[in-house]
Design a protein around this motif. Structure first.
Motif, PDB file in Angstrom:
ATOM      1  N   MET A 159      19.191-145.620 -63.887  1.00  0.00           N
ATOM      2  CA  MET A 159      20.135-144.848 -64.686  1.00  0.00           C
ATOM      3  C   MET A 159      20.525-145.625 -65.945  1.00  0.00           C
ATOM      4  SD  MET A 159      21.269-141.893 -63.359  1.00  0.00           S
ATOM      5  CE  MET A 159      20.327-141.117 -62.058  1.00  0.00           C
ATOM      6  N   ARG A 160      20.413-144.912 -67.065  1.00  0.00           N
ATOM      7  CA  ARG A 160      20.837-145.566 -68.289  1.00  0.00           C
ATOM      8  C   ARG A 160      22.328-145.359 -68.500  1.00  0.00           C
ATOM      9  NH1 ARG A 160      18.799-142.635 -72.246  1.00  0.00           N
ATOM     10  NH2 ARG A 160      17.818-141.149 -70.843  1.00  0.00           N
ATOM     11  N   SER A 161      22.813-144.177 -68.120  1.00  0.00           N
ATOM     12  CA  SER A 161      24.232-143.936 -68.382  1.00  0.00           C
ATOM     13  C   SER A 161      25.105-144.699 -67.397  1.00  0.00           C
ATOM     14  CB  SER A 161      24.508-142.439 -68.316  1.00  0.00           C
ATOM     15  OG  SER A 161      24.041-141.907 -67.097  1.00  0.00           O
ATOM     16  N   LYS A 162      26.372-144.872 -67.796  1.00  0.00           N
ATOM     17  CA  LYS A 162      27.259-145.667 -66.960  1.00  0.00           C
ATOM     18  C   LYS A 162      28.090-144.808 -66.023  1.00  0.00           C
ATOM     19  CE  LYS A 162      27.821-148.875 -70.757  1.00  0.00           C
ATOM     20  NZ  LYS A 162      28.615-148.746 -71.977  1.00  0.00           N
ATOM     21  N   PHE A 163      27.954-143.547 -66.191  1.00  0.00           N
ATOM     22  CA  PHE A 163      28.747-142.653 -65.339  1.00  0.00           C
ATOM     23  C   PHE A 163      28.003-141.321 -65.187  1.00  0.00           C
ATOM     24  CE2 PHE A 163      31.865-139.367 -64.473  1.00  0.00           C
ATOM     25  CZ  PHE A 163      32.668-139.965 -63.511  1.00  0.00           C
ATOM     26  N   VAL A 164      28.050-140.760 -63.984  1.00  0.00           N
ATOM     27  CA  VAL A 164      27.461-139.443 -63.762  1.00  0.00           C
ATOM     28  C   VAL A 164      28.561-138.511 -63.231  1.00  0.00           C
ATOM     29  CG1 VAL A 164      25.820-138.108 -62.382  1.00  0.00           C
ATOM     30  CG2 VAL A 164      25.155-140.343 -63.282  1.00  0.00           C
ATOM     31  N   HIS A 165      28.663-137.364 -63.886  1.00  0.00           N
ATOM     32  CA  HIS A 165      29.654-136.389 -63.420  1.00  0.00           C
ATOM     33  C   HIS A 165      29.165-135.723 -62.137  1.00  0.00           C
ATOM     34  CE1 HIS A 165      32.756-136.254 -66.486  1.00  0.00           C
ATOM     35  NE2 HIS A 165      31.807-136.493 -67.394  1.00  0.00           N
ATOM     36  N   LEU A 166      29.988-135.833 -61.077  1.00  0.00           N
ATOM     37  CA  LEU A 166      29.590-135.279 -59.773  1.00  0.00           C
ATOM     38  C   LEU A 166      30.485-134.119 -59.328  1.00  0.00           C
ATOM     39  CD1 LEU A 166      28.916-138.631 -57.900  1.00  0.00           C
ATOM     40  CD2 LEU A 166      27.239-137.112 -58.944  1.00  0.00           C
ATOM     41  N   HIS A 167      31.410-133.744 -60.167  1.00  0.00           N
ATOM     42  CA  HIS A 167      32.326-132.648 -59.798  1.00  0.00           C
ATOM     43  C   HIS A 167      32.448-131.734 -61.020  1.00  0.00           C
ATOM     44  CE1 HIS A 167      35.928-131.365 -57.214  1.00  0.00           C
ATOM     45  NE2 HIS A 167      35.770-130.458 -58.173  1.00  0.00           N
ATOM     46  N   VAL A 168      31.568-130.759 -61.084  1.00  0.00           N
ATOM     47  CA  VAL A 168      31.452-129.961 -62.311  1.00  0.00           C
ATOM     48  C   VAL A 168      31.426-128.469 -61.966  1.00  0.00           C
ATOM     49  CG1 VAL A 168      30.043-129.518 -64.360  1.00  0.00           C
ATOM     50  CG2 VAL A 168      30.076-131.812 -63.342  1.00  0.00           C
ATOM     51  N   HIS A 169      32.285-127.725 -62.640  1.00  0.00           N
ATOM     52  CA  HIS A 169      32.304-126.266 -62.456  1.00  0.00           C
ATOM     53  C   HIS A 169      31.707-125.573 -63.674  1.00  0.00           C
ATOM     54  CE1 HIS A 169      34.840-126.395 -58.880  1.00  0.00           C
ATOM     55  NE2 HIS A 169      35.471-127.400 -59.472  1.00  0.00           N
ATOM     56  N   SER A 170      30.846-124.630 -63.410  1.00  0.00           N
ATOM     57  CA  SER A 170      30.361-123.787 -64.504  1.00  0.00           C
ATOM     58  C   SER A 170      31.152-122.483 -64.440  1.00  0.00           C
ATOM     59  CB  SER A 170      28.871-123.483 -64.320  1.00  0.00           C
ATOM     60  OG  SER A 170      28.710-122.552 -63.265  1.00  0.00           O
ATOM     61  N   ASP A 171      30.768-121.531 -65.276  1.00  0.00           N
ATOM     62  CA  ASP A 171      31.480-120.243 -65.228  1.00  0.00           C
ATOM     63  C   ASP A 171      31.131-119.440 -63.971  1.00  0.00           C
ATOM     64  OD1 ASP A 171      28.933-119.854 -66.250  1.00  0.00           O
ATOM     65  OD2 ASP A 171      29.513-118.156 -67.519  1.00  0.00           O
ATOM     66  N   TYR A 172      30.225-119.959 -63.144  1.00  0.00           N
ATOM     67  CA  TYR A 172      29.989-119.305 -61.848  1.00  0.00           C
ATOM     68  C   TYR A 172      31.133-119.589 -60.863  1.00  0.00           C
ATOM     69  CZ  TYR A 172      25.343-117.951 -63.355  1.00  0.00           C
ATOM     70  OH  TYR A 172      24.308-117.369 -64.028  1.00  0.00           O
ATOM     71  N   SER A 173      32.024-120.536 -61.226  1.00  0.00           N
ATOM     72  CA  SER A 173      33.300-120.617 -60.504  1.00  0.00           C
ATOM     73  C   SER A 173      34.156-119.540 -61.158  1.00  0.00           C
ATOM     74  CB  SER A 173      33.946-121.993 -60.683  1.00  0.00           C
ATOM     75  OG  SER A 173      33.168-122.978 -60.067  1.00  0.00           O
ATOM     76  N   LEU A 174      33.975-118.312 -60.680  1.00  0.00           N
ATOM     77  CA  LEU A 174      34.388-117.142 -61.445  1.00  0.00           C
ATOM     78  C   LEU A 174      35.854-117.149 -61.842  1.00  0.00           C
ATOM     79  CD1 LEU A 174      32.418-114.418 -59.443  1.00  0.00           C
ATOM     80  CD2 LEU A 174      31.727-115.616 -61.530  1.00  0.00           C
ATOM     81  N   LEU A 175      36.090-116.921 -63.137  1.00  0.00           N
ATOM     82  CA  LEU A 175      37.421-116.847 -63.751  1.00  0.00           C
ATOM     83  C   LEU A 175      38.219-118.138 -63.575  1.00  0.00           C
ATOM     84  CD1 LEU A 175      38.247-113.148 -62.902  1.00  0.00           C
ATOM     85  CD2 LEU A 175      37.801-114.100 -65.167  1.00  0.00           C
ATOM     86  N   ASP A 176      37.506-119.247 -63.326  1.00  0.00           N
ATOM     87  CA  ASP A 176      38.155-120.550 -63.257  1.00  0.00           C
ATOM     88  C   ASP A 176      37.359-121.514 -64.147  1.00  0.00           C
ATOM     89  OD1 ASP A 176      39.641-122.736 -62.589  1.00  0.00           O
ATOM     90  OD2 ASP A 176      38.625-123.092 -60.679  1.00  0.00           O
ATOM     91  N   GLY A 177      36.080-121.653 -63.832  1.00  0.00           N
ATOM     92  CA  GLY A 177      35.229-122.460 -64.699  1.00  0.00           C
ATOM     93  C   GLY A 177      34.898-121.676 -65.949  1.00  0.00           C
ATOM     94  N   MET A 228      23.524-138.518 -70.921  1.00  0.00           N
ATOM     95  CA  MET A 228      23.646-138.609 -69.465  1.00  0.00           C
ATOM     96  C   MET A 228      22.300-138.307 -68.812  1.00  0.00           C
ATOM     97  SD  MET A 228      27.278-136.768 -68.971  1.00  0.00           S
ATOM     98  CE  MET A 228      28.773-137.550 -69.561  1.00  0.00           C
ATOM     99  N   ASP A 229      21.963-139.089 -67.802  1.00  0.00           N
ATOM    100  CA  ASP A 229      20.664-138.916 -67.139  1.00  0.00           C
ATOM    101  C   ASP A 229      20.732-137.884 -66.038  1.00  0.00           C
ATOM    102  OD1 ASP A 229      19.654-141.152 -68.543  1.00  0.00           O
ATOM    103  OD2 ASP A 229      20.783-142.409 -67.144  1.00  0.00           O
ATOM    104  N   ALA A 230      21.929-137.683 -65.503  1.00  0.00           N
ATOM    105  CA  ALA A 230      22.048-136.794 -64.347  1.00  0.00           C
ATOM    106  C   ALA A 230      23.353-136.026 -64.453  1.00  0.00           C
ATOM    107  CB  ALA A 230      22.017-137.602 -63.054  1.00  0.00           C
ATOM    108  N   LEU A 231      23.395-134.889 -63.764  1.00  0.00           N
ATOM    109  CA  LEU A 231      24.624-134.092 -63.763  1.00  0.00           C
ATOM    110  C   LEU A 231      24.638-133.269 -62.482  1.00  0.00           C
ATOM    111  CD1 LEU A 231      27.042-133.329 -65.702  1.00  0.00           C
ATOM    112  CD2 LEU A 231      25.725-131.275 -66.262  1.00  0.00           C
ATOM    113  N   ALA A 232      25.825-133.130 -61.912  1.00  0.00           N
ATOM    114  CA  ALA A 232      25.936-132.300 -60.709  1.00  0.00           C
ATOM    115  C   ALA A 232      26.544-130.955 -61.081  1.00  0.00           C
ATOM    116  CB  ALA A 232      26.811-132.982 -59.678  1.00  0.00           C
ATOM    117  N   LEU A 233      26.329-129.979 -60.224  1.00  0.00           N
ATOM    118  CA  LEU A 233      26.991-128.684 -60.379  1.00  0.00           C
ATOM    119  C   LEU A 233      27.658-128.364 -59.052  1.00  0.00           C
ATOM    120  CD1 LEU A 233      27.363-126.130 -62.218  1.00  0.00           C
ATOM    121  CD2 LEU A 233      25.539-125.112 -60.855  1.00  0.00           C
ATOM    122  N   THR A 234      28.982-128.224 -59.080  1.00  0.00           N
ATOM    123  CA  THR A 234      29.714-127.993 -57.825  1.00  0.00           C
ATOM    124  C   THR A 234      30.671-126.826 -57.998  1.00  0.00           C
ATOM    125  OG1 THR A 234      31.352-129.603 -58.569  1.00  0.00           O
ATOM    126  CG2 THR A 234      29.632-130.420 -57.098  1.00  0.00           C
TER     127      THR A 234
END
Lengths: 228, 1151
Positions: B1-19, B35-41
């Motif tokens: 991993m090149r980046s120093k941090f990876v986001h592991l708690h991420v909401h898209s707009d599929y978290s309906l009317l919240d994300g 960022m090298d990696a990203l999570a979708l939660t």
């Protein structure tokens, strides 16, 4: 004698003012060819030629009768002309071709002058009836007959109006009424053309023809101008 | 991993009317930040899983799939507590393939078995499907944080322990967040302590809900939209700090500067997660062939049989060659089972009497589909190209879309479920997104802007599907200026632009059904939407993971056709064979050429009916072209007029190269179809069919660079084929011009069959067809009114319900006679109708009201029902007038009920046979016609026996520029003159404007086709108020308003019907019969005696002849005044049909 009225009519008509007497003669002959009255036809032809109408003009008229009245009627006309000429052997007939020299217009240009803005629509309708019909009308009727130089279009249209009124074909009559106006005949002159034919047609049809001519915008003075 | 941090708690707009972060934007931002990696939660679902995975891979970012799941405090099936305390949050991440499959199962179960306020799992389920997952303890709403916040340290430790046991110690991390919220910091310190105590690892996350910090205010408004609150309200859910965005690695390291291991752990987790989804496999179920015959052999056998059925024992060689070519392609691409499956379900439908459409979409190009009876279109006959449907270059599954009768669609789906297993079949999810107009309205409401202002602004956005605010602004200078008019409006527009396009809700796709080769939960997470179980992935993503999707569409027309055929069979004994109608039936074409498209498939609209009249289709090819041409593109490009002109020989049919003649002959040299573009490229420039298909696609999309390349390739190819360069250029120009509007001929052809079939039935069995149409439109008052009007025009009598003849729906009771169904009577339910039918079956025919009451169930057919039946005329066949029947109703009911009671105790009728008594007592005078009609309207919703407007119908037709059923097809703002009856007048006072407090009115105009709402403002109201009386017949002049759901009119003037001819006639057309020479003379005299300014056109017509009549527009000296006297005299001379009044088309006749 039976041909007295015709002689009288043929002799009387052409002297009325309002229309060139030579056109009157030709309109009358055309109407009689359409009617198929051989006897009257010969009388009128003789009177016309005695009045100076040239044989060539009458022959042109008879050719014109082919598309309008069908070749059997035209043939009758030619036979009548032959008989008249035979009977007049030695009599000097008119030397000039007709009322004035004509021609110079192509068949299609002639057609388009008669039908004006509606030309394409008319052609398309004819194609719809039969593809050969439009071709025949443009190429033969207009191209090979009407566009001939023997008679000017203005005169031909007056003759056509007369023939069609006798035949009673309303929409073609209407078209050539307009065609005559488009080639420079005045409504008043056309009234004379109609008068020339009224002798040979039923009264209702005559009234109809005059009414139609009156109603044409080309024939009517602007609003407020009164109705003749 | 090149980046120093990876986001592991991420909401898209599929978290309906919240994300509020679209996946694409999240990934772009992550990429931008290196960022090298990203999570979708997302909350409780995997809606965006495949979309996220594929886009991330495409952008070179490692996708970590996950979910912020809801976990029930005890069992997920236990439904206790409220929205706040019936679930905890937990963050789950997919570590490997097993983890993905487990997460799919978990989110599926949460919807199918654990839904209570939220889709919930429970610890048992997590234990059963925990393998391959990493758990993070979660946000403040998690179980662990819940205990910590309450100060219950031991319980928190217990919860931590339970998750460590379920997921494995190394797979559970204590999640710390810091959005500047005190509670998070307090709990964070305790989590660090707990971690030390139990030996767990800490991981830092940011609860990402939007992409950047400056989005926070828009996100706040988005939350308000979701919760129905206004932004200034204090008592509402809100995110306390603007920190819930996708922070950079540096920002995150700074957040956790005192806890560096929290950031480090994100990298470690990202390293540990590795999922490779397989997009190469297809999960097509194997079709169970009889006796285990290999599917290929089975398909070939079926095709051979089908060929014999369609073409006899010796099919033409061209067909055999085409069939072989198609079969090879299908086998090579491994679509054998697909065809077998589709054929099988269509066979099922046909066997079960469920009407199936003749085809839809490009599948009609396939001969295999034709011989298998999947479609009814012979592709060779119509020059349809198989490669338009299927070609080796195309990786995705071919689309066979099928139309079923609306009523039978569910049964076919049920069959598929049974055949392939209920767990292998599901419907498909679709997401509603915040559209431009809705965004303005929603944001305006949340910002508490004045409603009229928001309404005005929203209406300025064109009502075109898919339009964006940016496009709307670009195309409308006025809107641009308005959007900048003040700070508030500017704010509204900028916020709405940020939020438009975000997901709002999930629903079930109208047609798609997916069939898997194994239980779907092994392949795709499922979602429950009411009674429907759907996939959690949208259509395109299902195809990506290799699932077979079939569109099962419900098409009402098929139901109508079927019903009409049944009616014909009932009446004549012979059912028309709709599949084998002769396609050259002159009466069908004559009906279309007359523009009688009402009720004819895809020919209903006014524009289409006009086009029918202009084109006068006389071949099936013309109908195919009509359907392809009647679309905005070709209409705007003038292609349609050109097509019409060429058909009628008014414009030259020019084909630039002789080889194109056979391709373009059928469309008079106009390129109408995509197939023609393909064929031209193939023949003139030597393109392969695959290349030709690429050209076809490029023309549709109009990308200049691609077109330039293809042009080069086309010119080269044409040169090789010996085509002069100038001709090749010309042809390419034509393709580029017309080709962009080209339509799929396969689809048009299949649909043209439906148009033809409906027109055929309407022409040959008009009564049955109209009865069928009304039967299936019965829920729609306006459609019924319009159909009744069409019946009237066609000379079909629509009669009121009759207890002696009607069933529930419409019935054909004789040639040209349709009976209303009893079900149409207000308050009469199916069971009451059944009771009437049963009673009728007993007595044969009701002879009196009392006899009726004796034989029906009076609990179902009570007094109110009886009264309605009388009022609508359902007892007219008893020969007693309606007022007498109503007067005798109570007596008849008493008699009926006592007779029934006597019968129940075994006694005969004590008072003799009620049938003999004639029912009611003294005969009363009948109600006046107007009252009868008013009752009919009240009880049925329609005037049936007559219509108050029937007498003036010709006048309404002559002067109305449109009728009410046509308004929706016209343009917003168009001037309209509409004749009808005033109804429901409501006067109000103006609130705003120059002079508040002035009177204005809202009213309804009814015509024979339906009704429309109207408004008239003070100035005009004052002028025309005397005409605004219910039941007054008037012509309303005004402008059409299409900005709301229903069309309405802004009326500026009214003309009473009796003065319509005089005030509204623009031209009088007089039909003079040819041959009757005297008439013209008399007509001239008549015109002379009525001088005026209205032009007159004479038509000399032989009514039996085709073609346009000779016309004369008379000279102005003969213009007339269309007074009543004139009209009467003209009618006397020429007859009713000899006079046509043409409306004055000047926009404002009354001004």
């Amino acid at each position: 004698m039976t041909d007295l009225p015709h002689v009288a009519a043929a002799g009387e008509g052409p002297v009325r003012p309002g229309l060139d007497g030579r056109i009157r003669h030709l309109v009358s002959i055309g109407a009689l060819v359409a009617l198929g009255d051989r006897h009257a036809m010969r009388t009128y032809m003789r009177v016309a030629m005695e009045a100076g109408i040239g044989t060539e003009a009458v022959r042109e008229l008879l050719l014109q009768a082919v598309p309008y009245c069908g070749w059997p009627r035209a043939l009758e006309g030619f036979e009548s002309l032959g008989a008249v000429l035979e009977g007049m052997a030695g009599v000097r007939t008119g030397a000039h071709a007709g009322p004035e020299a004509g021609g110079g217009l192509s068949g299609e240009a002639y057609f388009r002058t008669v039908y004006g803005a509606k030309s394409d629509e008319v052609l398309s309708r004819m194609k719809g009836h039969h593809p050969a019909l439009a071709d025949w009308v443009l190429r033969h009727a207009y191209g090979e007959v009407l566009a001939r130089p023997g008679l000017p279009p203005r005169v031909r249209e007056c003759i056509a109006v007369g023939m069609l009124l006798v035949l009673g074909t309303q929409s073609t009559f209407l078209s050539h009424l307009r065609g005559a106006i488009a080639f420079g005949t005045t409504p008043d002159q056309l009234r004379e053309v109609l008068s020339q034919v009224t002798l040979h047609i039923p009264e209702e049809r005559a009234r109809w023809a005059f009414a139609l001519l009156d109603l044409l915008p080309e024939a009517t003075p602007a609003a407020g101008g009164g109705v003749p | 991993m090149r980046s120093k941090f990876v986001h592991l708690h991420v909401h898209s707009d599929y978290s309906l009317l919240d994300g509020a972060a679209p996946i694409e934007n999240l990934l772009d931002a992550a990429k931008k930040q290196g960022m090298d990696a990203l999570a979708l939660t997302d909350h409780g679902n995997l809606f965006g899983g495949i979309e996220f995975y594929r886009h991330a891979i495409a952008k070179g970012i490692k996708p970590i799939l996950g979910c912020e799941a809801y976990i029930a405090p005890r069992s997920r099936t236990e439904r206790a507590g409220n929205a706040g305390n019936s679930n905890h949050h937990i963050t789950l991440l997919v570590r490997n393939d097993a983890g993905y499959r487990n997460l799919v199962k978990l989110v599926t179960e949460s919807y199918l078995t654990g839904f209570y306020y939220r889709p919930r799992i429970d610890k048992d389920l997590l234990a059963a499907h925990g393998e391959g997952l990493i758990g993070l303890s979660g946000c403040l709403k998690s179980e662990v944080n819940g205990h910590l916040t309450r100060g219950a340290i031991q319980e928190a430790l217990g919860a931590i322990d339970s998750y460590r046991q379920i997921l494995g110690k190394e797979n559970f991390y204590l999640e710390v967040m810091d959005h500047g919220i005190d509670q998070q910091r307090t709990n964070g310190r305790q989590l660090v302590e707990a971690a030390k105590k139990v030996g767990a690892r800490i991981v830092g996350t940011n609860d990402v809900h939007y992409v950047s910090r400056d989005f926070a205010p828009a996100h706040d408004i988005f939350m308000c939209i979701g919760t129905g609150k206004r932004v200034h309200e204090t008592d509402r859910l809100r995110y306390p700090k603007p920190e819930f965005y996708l922070k950079s690695s540096e920002e995150m390291c700074d957040v956790f500067r005192d806890l560096p291991e929290a950031a480090k752990a994100t990298l470690e987790i990202a390293e540990r997660c590795h999922l490779e989804l397989d997009f190469s496999r297809r999960h097509l179920p194997a079709f169970p062939t009889p006796d285990g015959i290999p599917p290929r052999t089975f398909l070939r056998t079926l095709c051979a049989e089908g060929m014999a059925r369609r073409f006899g024992e010796a099919p033409p060689p061209a067909y055999l060659a085409r069939l072989d070519h198609e079969l090879r392609m299908i086998e090579q691409m491994d679509f054998v089972s697909y065809f077998l499956i589709v054929r099988d379900l269509i066979q099922y439908a046909k066997r079960s009497g469920i009407p199936v459409g003749p085809g839809r979409g490009s599948s009609a190009s396939s001969l295999v589909a034709y011989v298998l009876e999947i479609t009814d279109v012979d592709p060779l006959l119509y020059d349809l190209i198989f490669e338009r449907f299927l070609q080796p270059g195309r990786a995705n599954l071919p689309d066979i879309d099928i139309d079923f009768c609306q009523e039978g669609r569910a049964r076919v789906i049920e069959y598929v479920r049974q055949k392939y297993g209920a767990d292998c079949v599901a419907q498909i999810i679709t997401f509603g997104r915040l559209a431009a107009r809705a965004a303005i309205r929603d944001v305006g409401r949340v910002l508490d802007l004045p409603l009229p202002l928001v309404d005005t602004l929203a209406k300025k956005i064109p009502a075109r599907p898919g339009i964006t605010l940016a496009e709307a602004l670009k195309g409308d200078k006025d809107l641009q200026e308005t959007s900048q008019q003040d700070e508030q409006v500017r704010h509204l527009f900028t916020t709405a632009q940020k939020l438009e396009g975000l997901c709002r809700h999930a629903s079930t796709h109208a047609a798609g059904v997916v069939i898997g080769d194994r239980p779907l939960t092994e392949l795709v997470p499922l979602y429950r939407n009411g009674d429907d179980v759907t996939t959690q992935y949208e259509m395109e993503h299902l195809e990506a993971i290799g699932l077979l999707k079939i569109d099962f569409l419900g098409l009402r027309t098929l139901t109508v056709l079927d019903t009409a055929a049944k009616f014909v069979q009932e009446r004549t004994g012979a059912r028309p064979d709709l599949d084998r109608l002769p396609l050259d039936d002159p009466e069908t074409y004559a009906l279309l050429a007359r523009g009688e498209g009402k009720g004819v498939f895809q020919c209903e609209s006014r524009g289409m009916r006009e086009l029918l009249q202009n084109l006068k289709p006389d071949t099936f090819g013309d109908i195919i072209a009509l359907l392809a041409l009647y679309r905005p593109g070709p209409l705007e490009a003038g292609m349609v007029e050109e097509f019409v002109r060429r058909k009628h020989g008014q414009s030259k049919v020019a084909v630039p190269h002789p080889t194109l003649e056979p391709i373009l002959r059928g469309t008079y040299g106009v390129i109408v179809y995509q197939e023609q573009v393909m064929r031209i490229a193939n023949i003139l420039a030597g393109f392969s069919m695959e290349e030709a298909d690429a050209l076809r696609k490029a023309m549709g999309k109009k990308v200049p660079e691609i077109i330039a390349n293809l042009r080069e390739r086309f010119l080269q190819g044409a040169r090789k084929e010996g085509v002069p360069p100038k001709t090749a250029e010309e042809v390419f120009g034509l393709i580029a011009y017309f080709g962009g509007y080209g339509f799929n001929k396969a689809h048009s052809t299949a649909y043209a069959l439906l148009t033809y079939r409906t027109a055929y039935l309407k022409a040959h069995h008009p009564t049955e067809y109209m009865a069928a149409l009304m039967t299936w439109d019965r829920g729609n008052t306006d459609k019924i009114a319009s159909a009744m009007q069409e019946c009237r025009r066609m000379g079909i009598q629509v009669e009121p319900p009759d207890v002696n003849e009607s069933s529930e729906a419409f019935t054909v009771v004789g040639e040209g006679r349709i009976r209303f169904g009893l079900g149409a009577v207000k308050g009469v339910g199916s069971r009451a109708v059944q009771s009437v039918e049963q009673g009728r079956a007993v007595v044969g025919r009701f002879r009196s009201l009392a006899q009726f009451c004796e034989h029906v169930d009076l609990r179902l057919v009570n007094r109110a029902v009886g009264e309605s039946l009388i009022k609508c005329g359902a007892f007219d066949s008893l020969g007693v007038n309606r007022s007498t029947l109503l007067a005798g109703l109570d007596g008849a009911l008493d008699l009926g009920s006592s007779t029934q009671a006597d019968r129940a105790v075994g006694q005969g009728a004590l008072f003799g046979d009620p049938a003999q008594e004639g029912g009611a007592g003294t005969s009363l005078p009948d109600w006046p016609d107007a009252q009868k009609l008013a009752y009919e309207k009240k009880v049925l919703g329609f005037y049936v026996t007559s219509h108050p407007l029937a007498e003036v119908e010709p006048l309404l037709d002559q002067f109305s520029s449109a009728n009410t059923s046509e308004l929706a097809d016209l343009e917003d703002g168009q001037p309209i003159l509409l004749g009808g009856m005033v109804a429901k007048v409501k006067t109000t006072l103006t609130k705003r404007g120059k002079n508040p407090g002035e009177k204005m009115a809202q009213f309804t105009m009814e015509d024979l086709h339906g009704s429309v709402g109207c408004v008239i403002f003070p100035k005009d109201y004052e002028r025309f108020r005397s005409l605004l009386v219910p039941e007054r017949v008037v012509f309303a002049q005004g402008k059409l308003d299409l900005r709301r759901e229903e069309p309405s009119l802004r009326v500026s003037g009214l003309v009473p019907v009796e003065r319509a001819a005089e005030m509204l006639t623009g031209k009088v057309r007089l039909r003079v019969p040819e041959g009757e020479e005297d008439i013209l003379y008399r007509l001239r005299e008549l015109l002379r005696t009525h001088p005026g300014t209205c032009p007159v056109v004479l038509e000399f017509a032989d009514p039996s002849a085709k073609g346009a009549p000779a016309q004369v527009r008379v000279g102005s000296a003969f213009f007339i005044s269309p007074s009543e006297k004139f009209l009467r005299e003209v009618r006397g001379l020429l007859g009713e049909s000899g006079l046509v009044l043409e409306r004055d088309t000047r926009a404002e006749v009354l001004s």
